[in-house]
Design an enzyme around this catalytic site. Structure first.
Site, PDB file in Angstrom:
ATOM      1  N   SER A   1       0.797  -1.189  -0.247  1.00 17.03           N
ATOM      2  CA  SER A   1      -0.447   0.269   0.168  1.00 17.03           C
ATOM      3  C   SER A   1       1.151   0.921   0.191  1.00 17.03           C
ATOM      4  O   SER A   1       0.062   2.447   0.086  1.00 17.03           O
ATOM      5  CB  SER A   1      -0.833  -0.122   1.102  1.00 17.03           C
ATOM      6  OG  SER A   1      -0.138  -0.812   2.433  1.00 17.03           O
TER       7      SER A   1
ATOM      8  N   HIS B   1      -1.950  -2.915  -6.364  1.00 16.93           N
ATOM      9  CA  HIS B   1      -2.830  -2.449  -5.846  1.00 16.93           C
ATOM     10  C   HIS B   1      -4.832  -2.399  -5.121  1.00 16.93           C
ATOM     11  O   HIS B   1      -5.048  -1.969  -5.402  1.00 16.93           O
ATOM     12  CB  HIS B   1      -2.218  -1.280  -5.106  1.00 16.93           C
ATOM     13  CG  HIS B   1      -3.042  -0.179  -3.098  1.00 16.93           C
ATOM     14  ND1 HIS B   1      -2.940   0.692  -3.168  1.00 16.93           N
ATOM     15  CD2 HIS B   1      -3.002  -1.974  -2.275  1.00 16.93           C
ATOM     16  CE1 HIS B   1      -2.966   0.425  -1.772  1.00 16.93           C
ATOM     17  NE2 HIS B   1      -2.983  -0.472  -1.127  1.00 16.93           N
TER      18      HIS B   1
ATOM     19  N   GLU C   1      -5.009   0.207  -8.498  1.00 15.11           N
ATOM     20  CA  GLU C   1      -4.230   1.076  -8.641  1.00 15.11           C
ATOM     21  C   GLU C   1      -2.771   0.294  -9.017  1.00 15.11           C
ATOM     22  O   GLU C   1      -2.377  -0.806  -8.720  1.00 15.11           O
ATOM     23  CB  GLU C   1      -3.731   1.680  -7.722  1.00 15.11           C
ATOM     24  CG  GLU C   1      -4.503   3.377  -6.737  1.00 15.11           C
ATOM     25  CD  GLU C   1      -2.974   3.621  -5.867  1.00 15.11           C
ATOM     26  OE1 GLU C   1      -3.121   4.777  -5.828  1.00 15.11           O
ATOM     27  OE2 GLU C   1      -3.564   2.834  -4.359  1.00 15.11           O
TER      28      GLU C   1
ATOM     29  N   ASN D   1      -3.891   6.132  -0.621  1.00 16.41           N
ATOM     30  CA  ASN D   1      -3.352   6.102   0.420  1.00 16.41           C
ATOM     31  C   ASN D   1      -2.401   7.261   0.999  1.00 16.41           C
ATOM     32  O   ASN D   1      -1.811   7.981   1.704  1.00 16.41           O
ATOM     33  CB  ASN D   1      -2.349   5.025   0.787  1.00 16.41           C
ATOM     34  CG  ASN D   1      -2.959   4.045   0.616  1.00 16.41           C
ATOM     35  OD1 ASN D   1      -4.512   4.093   1.469  1.00 16.41           O
ATOM     36  ND2 ASN D   1      -2.843   2.979   1.005  1.00 16.41           N
TER      37      ASN D   1
HETATM   38  N1  CAA Z   1     -16.711  -9.963   0.783  1.00 13.55           N
HETATM   39  C1  CAA Z   1     -17.674  -9.592  -0.542  1.00 13.55           C
HETATM   40  N2  CAA Z   1     -18.653  -8.547  -0.347  1.00 13.55           N
HETATM   41  C2  CAA Z   1     -19.066  -7.973   0.831  1.00 13.55           C
HETATM   42  C3  CAA Z   1     -17.291  -7.781   1.689  1.00 13.55           C
HETATM   43  C4  CAA Z   1     -16.616  -8.973   1.815  1.00 13.55           C
HETATM   44  N3  CAA Z   1     -15.582  -9.069   2.810  1.00 13.55           N
HETATM   45  N4  CAA Z   1     -17.672  -7.050   2.573  1.00 13.55           N
HETATM   46  C5  CAA Z   1     -19.261  -6.105   2.372  1.00 13.55           C
HETATM   47  N5  CAA Z   1     -19.442  -6.821   0.915  1.00 13.55           N
HETATM   48  C6  CAA Z   1     -20.432  -6.450   0.205  1.00 13.55           C
HETATM   49  C7  CAA Z   1     -22.138  -6.650   0.909  1.00 13.55           C
HETATM   50  O1  CAA Z   1     -22.097  -8.158   0.254  1.00 13.55           O
HETATM   51  C8  CAA Z   1     -23.582  -5.557   0.617  1.00 13.55           C
HETATM   52  O2  CAA Z   1     -23.410  -6.343  -0.989  1.00 13.55           O
HETATM   53  P1  CAA Z   1     -25.040  -6.053  -1.971  1.00 13.55           P
HETATM   54  O3  CAA Z   1     -24.449  -4.342  -1.732  1.00 13.55           O
HETATM   55  O4  CAA Z   1     -24.442  -6.521  -2.648  1.00 13.55           O
HETATM   56  O5  CAA Z   1     -25.501  -6.241  -1.163  1.00 13.55           O
HETATM   57  C9  CAA Z   1     -22.217  -4.665  -0.078  1.00 13.55           C
HETATM   58  O6  CAA Z   1     -20.452  -4.880  -0.276  1.00 13.55           O
HETATM   59  C10 CAA Z   1     -22.255  -3.772   0.815  1.00 13.55           C
HETATM   60  O7  CAA Z   1     -22.213  -4.554   2.772  1.00 13.55           O
HETATM   61  P2  CAA Z   1     -22.506  -3.779   3.394  1.00 13.55           P
HETATM   62  O8  CAA Z   1     -24.766  -3.960   3.831  1.00 13.55           O
HETATM   63  O9  CAA Z   1     -22.292  -5.225   4.131  1.00 13.55           O
HETATM   64  O10 CAA Z   1     -22.814  -3.217   4.292  1.00 13.55           O
HETATM   65  P3  CAA Z   1     -21.953  -0.909   4.320  1.00 13.55           P
HETATM   66  O11 CAA Z   1     -23.208  -0.776   3.130  1.00 13.55           O
HETATM   67  O12 CAA Z   1     -22.017  -0.709   5.217  1.00 13.55           O
HETATM   68  O13 CAA Z   1     -21.059  -1.170   3.341  1.00 13.55           O
HETATM   69  C11 CAA Z   1     -18.558  -1.364   2.899  1.00 13.55           C
HETATM   70  C12 CAA Z   1     -19.699  -1.629   3.834  1.00 13.55           C
HETATM   71  C13 CAA Z   1     -18.466  -1.552   1.271  1.00 13.55           C
HETATM   72  C14 CAA Z   1     -17.080  -1.527   3.666  1.00 13.55           C
HETATM   73  C15 CAA Z   1     -18.715   0.307   2.969  1.00 13.55           C
HETATM   74  O14 CAA Z   1     -18.688   0.708   4.275  1.00 13.55           O
HETATM   75  C16 CAA Z   1     -17.694   1.210   2.520  1.00 13.55           C
HETATM   76  O15 CAA Z   1     -17.595   1.490   0.924  1.00 13.55           O
HETATM   77  N6  CAA Z   1     -16.444   0.966   3.049  1.00 13.55           N
HETATM   78  C17 CAA Z   1     -15.212   2.493   3.030  1.00 13.55           C
HETATM   79  C18 CAA Z   1     -13.849   0.816   2.389  1.00 13.55           C
HETATM   80  C19 CAA Z   1     -12.955   1.991   2.289  1.00 13.55           C
HETATM   81  O16 CAA Z   1     -12.318   3.430   1.880  1.00 13.55           O
HETATM   82  N7  CAA Z   1     -12.073   0.886   1.769  1.00 13.55           N
HETATM   83  C20 CAA Z   1     -10.485   1.327   1.533  1.00 13.55           C
HETATM   84  C21 CAA Z   1     -10.022   1.154   2.455  1.00 13.55           C
HETATM   85  S1  CAA Z   1      -8.310   2.166   2.281  1.00 13.55           S
HETATM   86  C22 CAA Z   1      -7.459   0.559   1.262  1.00 13.55           C
HETATM   87  O17 CAA Z   1      -8.168  -0.313   1.152  1.00 13.55           O
HETATM   88  C23 CAA Z   1      -6.023   1.265   0.759  1.00 13.55           C
HETATM   89  C24 CAA Z   1      -5.307   0.189   1.432  1.00 13.55           C
HETATM   90  O18 CAA Z   1      -3.969   0.104   1.098  1.00 13.55           O
HETATM   91  C25 CAA Z   1      -4.875   0.700   2.923  1.00 13.55           C
END
Ligand code: CAA
Length: 291
Positions: free
Chosen positions: A119, A140, A152, A190
């Site tokens: 990352s 990424h 990415e 990031n």
């Molecule tokens: N695997 C498969 N599907 C998943 C999942 C997983 N691990 N986690 C969630 N889902 C799916 C759910 O099944 C659901 O699907 P539908 O829309 O088809 O119903 C959908 O994702 C939404 O899930 P939830 O309803 O349970 O929960 P939510 O609406 O609160 O969404 C989230 C959860 C998608 C994580 C949302 O909160 C979100 O987008 N959060 C921000 C995530 C983010 O910013 N990620 C980037 C982080 S930075 C990074 O990763 C880079 C790094 O290097 C640090």
């Protein structure tokens, strides 16, 4: 380039998500980790996330079975020898990543492409320790991998065009969208996201707001799906801190100074969801703010 078999090193949160999306896209996947327990945890994580997609009607039962059957556990790095592409997704620690690439080297075919899901660590530097810097790239993924649309792509200074094009094709076959970032500390997502999280921790540290008020402000005031502290717990506070160190060291600018409160949480072993405690306590039914 014909890529059919993909090796994934690391069966944690990211590695298992990466194996999951490759298998769903029809690739044969070999997944490796340091222990059988880690591999078992990774495989059960994949099974649970595939089930979640089936229950939401995103994936058919037949595709779920076929995808899971395409994933094989590989307890030894040597078993990854026949892979066309290997995606390293181990802990965010340069020494560990270098050891993995060195461990893979004697077993690889000449054409095998290497990628790191780092990352923030320099792709050029990681590549320079391998025998194939021209066939090495940053790939990424975002967490949760099965849900997030972006990947990415980061070229090191020596990465050749053929490798870049092959990985653009891989991202397309995964059904995801790529963005191309130059190889500078923390790339694009990031570089922007983690200083925002660090600023949220400063906001907490200075008493401007509580955990709940900071997260509510950013969810309802900026339409972020998660508040920055909830997101920090989701990413892992150790990962957030490691990225701040890379930015601070790599860009030598005090604006990337890690917040002392973030350091304290990491020192306490309160790393977020994965240790059941971070800015929230996850041990009960609903998460409770720890400040
Ligand atoms: N695997 C498969 N599907 C998943 C999942 C997983 N691990 N986690 C969630 N889902 C799916 C759910 O099944 C659901 O699907 P539908 O829309 O088809 O119903 C959908 O994702 C939404 O899930 P939830 O309803 O349970 O929960 P939510 O609406 O609160 O969404 C989230 C959860 C998608 C994580 C949302 O909160 C979100 O987008 N959060 C921000 C995530 C983010 O910013 N990620 C980037 C982080 S930075 C990074 O990763 C880079 C790094 O290097 C640090």
């Amino acid at each position: 380039m014909d890529i059919r078999t993909v090796g994934v090193v690391g069966a944690g949160q990211m590695g298992s998500g990466i194996a999951h999306v490759f298998a769903l896209a029809g690739y044969d996947v070999l997944i490796n980790d340091v222990s059988q327990e880690a591999l078992d945890r990774g495989l059960s994580n994949i099974a649970a996330n595939l089930d979640r997609q089936v229950s939401r009607g995103k994936v058919s039962e037949a595709d779920r079975e076929a995808a899971f059957d395409r994933i094989r556990a590989a307890p030894e790095l040597a078993a990854l020898g026949p892979c066309d592409l290997i995606v390293e997704s181990a802990t965010e620690n340069e020494e560990i990543k270098n050891k993995i690439f060195a461990g893979l080297a004697p077993h690889l075919g000449e054409r095998t492409l290497l990628a790191s899901n780092t990352s923030s660590i320099s792709i050029t530097r990681l590549a320079s320790h391998t025998d194939r810097p021209e066939r090495f790239m940053g790939l990424h993924f975002m967490n949760p991998v099965p849900v997030m649309q972006l990947v990415e792509l980061i070229r090191g200074i020596a990465t050749n065009e053929e490798t870049y094009k092959a990985l653009v094709g891989v991202v397309e076959r995964l059904g995801k969208t790529h963005s191309t970032a130059e190889d500078f500390p923390a790339f694009i997502v990031n570089r922007i996201l983690v200083p925002m999280i660090n600023e949220a921790v400063y906001t907490l540290y200075e008493g401007v707001g509580s955990v709940a008020s900071i997260d509510t402000s950013m969810k309802l005031g900026a339409n972020h799906p998660m508040g920055p502290l909830e997101l920090a717990d989701f990413i892992g506070l150790d990962t957030c801190l490691a990225i701040m160190h890379v930015l601070h060291d790599g860009l030598a600018d005090t604006k990337y100074r890690p917040c002392p409160l973030l350091v304290k949480y990491v020192e306490a072993g309160w790393l977020g969801r994965k240790t059941k405690r971070g800015f929230y306590d996850y041990r009960g039914e609903t998460p409770v703010p720890t400040r």
